[in-house]
Motif scaffolding. Structure first.
Motif, PDB file in Angstrom:
ATOM      1  N   PHE A  31       0.740  -1.007   0.074  1.00  0.00           N
ATOM      2  CA  PHE A  31       0.004   0.246  -0.194  1.00  0.00           C
ATOM      3  C   PHE A  31       0.788   1.522   0.283  1.00  0.00           C
ATOM      4  O   PHE A  31       1.930   1.248   0.527  1.00  0.00           O
ATOM      5  CB  PHE A  31      -0.909  -0.099   1.097  1.00  0.00           C
ATOM      6  CG  PHE A  31      -0.522   0.229   2.788  1.00  0.00           C
ATOM      7  CD1 PHE A  31      -0.130   1.533   2.819  1.00  0.00           C
ATOM      8  CD2 PHE A  31      -0.274  -1.049   3.133  1.00  0.00           C
ATOM      9  CE1 PHE A  31       0.604   1.810   4.461  1.00  0.00           C
ATOM     10  CE2 PHE A  31       0.557  -0.719   4.745  1.00  0.00           C
ATOM     11  CZ  PHE A  31       0.709   0.572   4.610  1.00  0.00           C
ATOM     12  N   VAL A  32       0.110   2.435  -0.981  1.00  0.00           N
ATOM     13  CA  VAL A  32       0.750   3.435  -0.762  1.00  0.00           C
ATOM     14  C   VAL A  32       0.212   4.892  -0.495  1.00  0.00           C
ATOM     15  O   VAL A  32      -1.153   4.707  -1.013  1.00  0.00           O
ATOM     16  CB  VAL A  32       1.404   3.624  -2.534  1.00  0.00           C
ATOM     17  CG1 VAL A  32       2.416   5.711  -2.142  1.00  0.00           C
ATOM     18  CG2 VAL A  32       2.423   2.739  -2.785  1.00  0.00           C
ATOM     19  N   ILE A  33       0.858   5.247   0.526  1.00  0.00           N
ATOM     20  CA  ILE A  33      -0.174   6.777   0.946  1.00  0.00           C
ATOM     21  C   ILE A  33       0.720   7.977   0.670  1.00  0.00           C
ATOM     22  O   ILE A  33       1.970   7.919   0.449  1.00  0.00           O
ATOM     23  CB  ILE A  33      -0.243   6.695   2.294  1.00  0.00           C
ATOM     24  CG1 ILE A  33      -0.998   5.954   2.893  1.00  0.00           C
ATOM     25  CG2 ILE A  33      -0.794   8.248   3.240  1.00  0.00           C
ATOM     26  CD1 ILE A  33      -0.948   5.180   4.736  1.00  0.00           C
ATOM     27  N   ILE A  34      -0.046   8.561  -0.532  1.00  0.00           N
ATOM     28  CA  ILE A  34       0.203  10.190  -1.115  1.00  0.00           C
ATOM     29  C   ILE A  34       0.359  11.160  -0.440  1.00  0.00           C
ATOM     30  O   ILE A  34      -1.120  11.266  -0.227  1.00  0.00           O
ATOM     31  CB  ILE A  34       1.007  10.150  -2.153  1.00  0.00           C
ATOM     32  CG1 ILE A  34       1.621   8.883  -2.738  1.00  0.00           C
ATOM     33  CG2 ILE A  34       1.152  11.358  -2.769  1.00  0.00           C
ATOM     34  CD1 ILE A  34       1.917   8.809  -4.139  1.00  0.00           C
ATOM     35  N   ALA A  35       0.507  12.437   0.063  1.00  0.00           N
ATOM     36  CA  ALA A  35      -0.493  13.591   1.262  1.00  0.00           C
ATOM     37  C   ALA A  35       0.257  14.405   0.198  1.00  0.00           C
ATOM     38  O   ALA A  35       1.101  14.722   0.700  1.00  0.00           O
ATOM     39  CB  ALA A  35      -0.291  13.527   2.292  1.00  0.00           C
ATOM     40  N   LEU A  36      -0.587  14.874  -0.173  1.00  0.00           N
ATOM     41  CA  LEU A  36      -0.311  16.705  -0.392  1.00  0.00           C
ATOM     42  C   LEU A  36      -1.211  17.969  -0.558  1.00  0.00           C
ATOM     43  O   LEU A  36      -2.277  17.554   0.319  1.00  0.00           O
ATOM     44  CB  LEU A  36      -0.686  16.453  -2.063  1.00  0.00           C
ATOM     45  CG  LEU A  36       0.669  15.738  -3.279  1.00  0.00           C
ATOM     46  CD1 LEU A  36       0.026  15.068  -4.292  1.00  0.00           C
ATOM     47  CD2 LEU A  36       2.153  16.328  -3.114  1.00  0.00           C
ATOM     48  N   SER A  37      -0.656  19.471  -0.422  1.00  0.00           N
ATOM     49  CA  SER A  37      -1.514  19.842   0.219  1.00  0.00           C
ATOM     50  C   SER A  37      -1.962  20.468  -0.890  1.00  0.00           C
ATOM     51  O   SER A  37      -2.009  20.204  -1.915  1.00  0.00           O
ATOM     52  CB  SER A  37      -0.545  21.672   0.186  1.00  0.00           C
ATOM     53  OG  SER A  37       0.041  21.925  -1.297  1.00  0.00           O
TER      54      SER A  37
END
Length: 277
Positions: free
Chosen positions: A107-113
């Motif tokens: 699983f991959v989590i990517i957080a961006l503004s």
């Protein structure tokens, strides 16, 4: 950008997946897009419930406890007032067309503004076009889910950008309007709130459900039924919903003025009682 792969944080430039990963080879992924506001992930339980449902239907590995732990450890790293969090599941590396062992899953989590529509943008409303392509679901025997094979939505969304508008709306061969490339669709017609029924070609959106629940609390007449293109253009009100914009009115479709009603505002106010503004 914040990147977490299988529970471990990485610098964006160091994050890698193998070239034999099923997400790269076949678009074989499931995903959810979540919104965080002031370091609080909104409606996380609902998103993870849908992800688990999709995983069960496709025999897709989904370790909810590990994902929840990774999301919790991501929250303190969020610095923007609003963040867009993309959670992606992949089966892992393939060496044939056979599904790899469950232990290969990632699983991959990517957080961006991110930015939400301003009050002025909601008042002005969005312009939309009808998509030039059809909405497709290669697994038409299953309820619609958020899968990595996203070509139809990407094509429609790019078409909207080239036209300089917010969203492209999918239309069937029967001239019924389904949803947007990245959103669910509602209209108010003769005082009733109408949205196409979720199923093979319409996503059971998380914000769509919040709107329907809010409408019931407000005592609105609700109908889940097909929307004809002609009815949409004559509606008193049209709006889009998704987890990032919440509710966004549509004021033009194919350069034709539409809507103008304020039911969307009452619904947004009702939802905001649960979701911090």
């Amino acid at each position: 950008m914040i990147v977490n792969i299988d529970g471990g944080f990485l610098e964006p430039g160091e994050a890698r997946l193998p070239v034999d990963d099923g997400g790269f080879l076949y678009g074989e992924t499931l995903f959810e897009t979540l919104k965080a506001r002031e370091r609080k992930i909104l409606l996380a339980g609902e998103h993870l419930d849908r992800l688990e449902m999709s995983a069960r239907l496709l025999d897709f590995p989904c370790d909810r406890k590990r994902i929840e732990s990774a999301l919790e450890r991501t929250i303190p790293r969020l610095t923007a007032p609003v963040s867009r969090i993309r959670l992606t599941l992949t089966r892992g590396s393939f060496d044939s067309l056979e599904y790899p062992p469950t232990k290969s899953a990632r699983f991959v989590i990517i957080a961006l503004s991110a930015e939400e529509p301003t009050p002025q943008e909601r008042q002005t409303g969005a312009a939309c076009v009808f998509a030039p392509n059809r909405r497709v679901n290669p697994l038409s025997h299953l309820p619609q889910m958020k899968r990595g094979n996203y070509a139809d939505c990407l094509y429609a969304a790019n078409y909207a950008r080239l036209k300089g508008v917010r969203e492209a709306l999918f239309v069937t061969e029967q001239d019924e309007v389904l949803e947007g490339a990245t959103s669910n669709l509602f209209m108010v017609h003769q005082g009733a709130l109408i949205t196409p029924p979720a199923g093979e070609l319409v996503l059971a959106g998380i914000m769509r459900r919040q709107v329907l629940d809010a409408a019931r609390r407000l005592g609105l007449e609700i109908r889940e039924e097909p929307i004809a293109r002609a009815s949409l253009l004559e509606a008193e009100e049209v709006f889009l919903t998704n987890s990032m914009v919440d509710i966004l009115p549509i004021t033009r479709i194919e350069n034709q003025p539409v809507g103008g009603g304020r039911t969307w505002h009452s619904l947004l106010t009702e939802i905001s009682g649960k979701t911090p503004a």
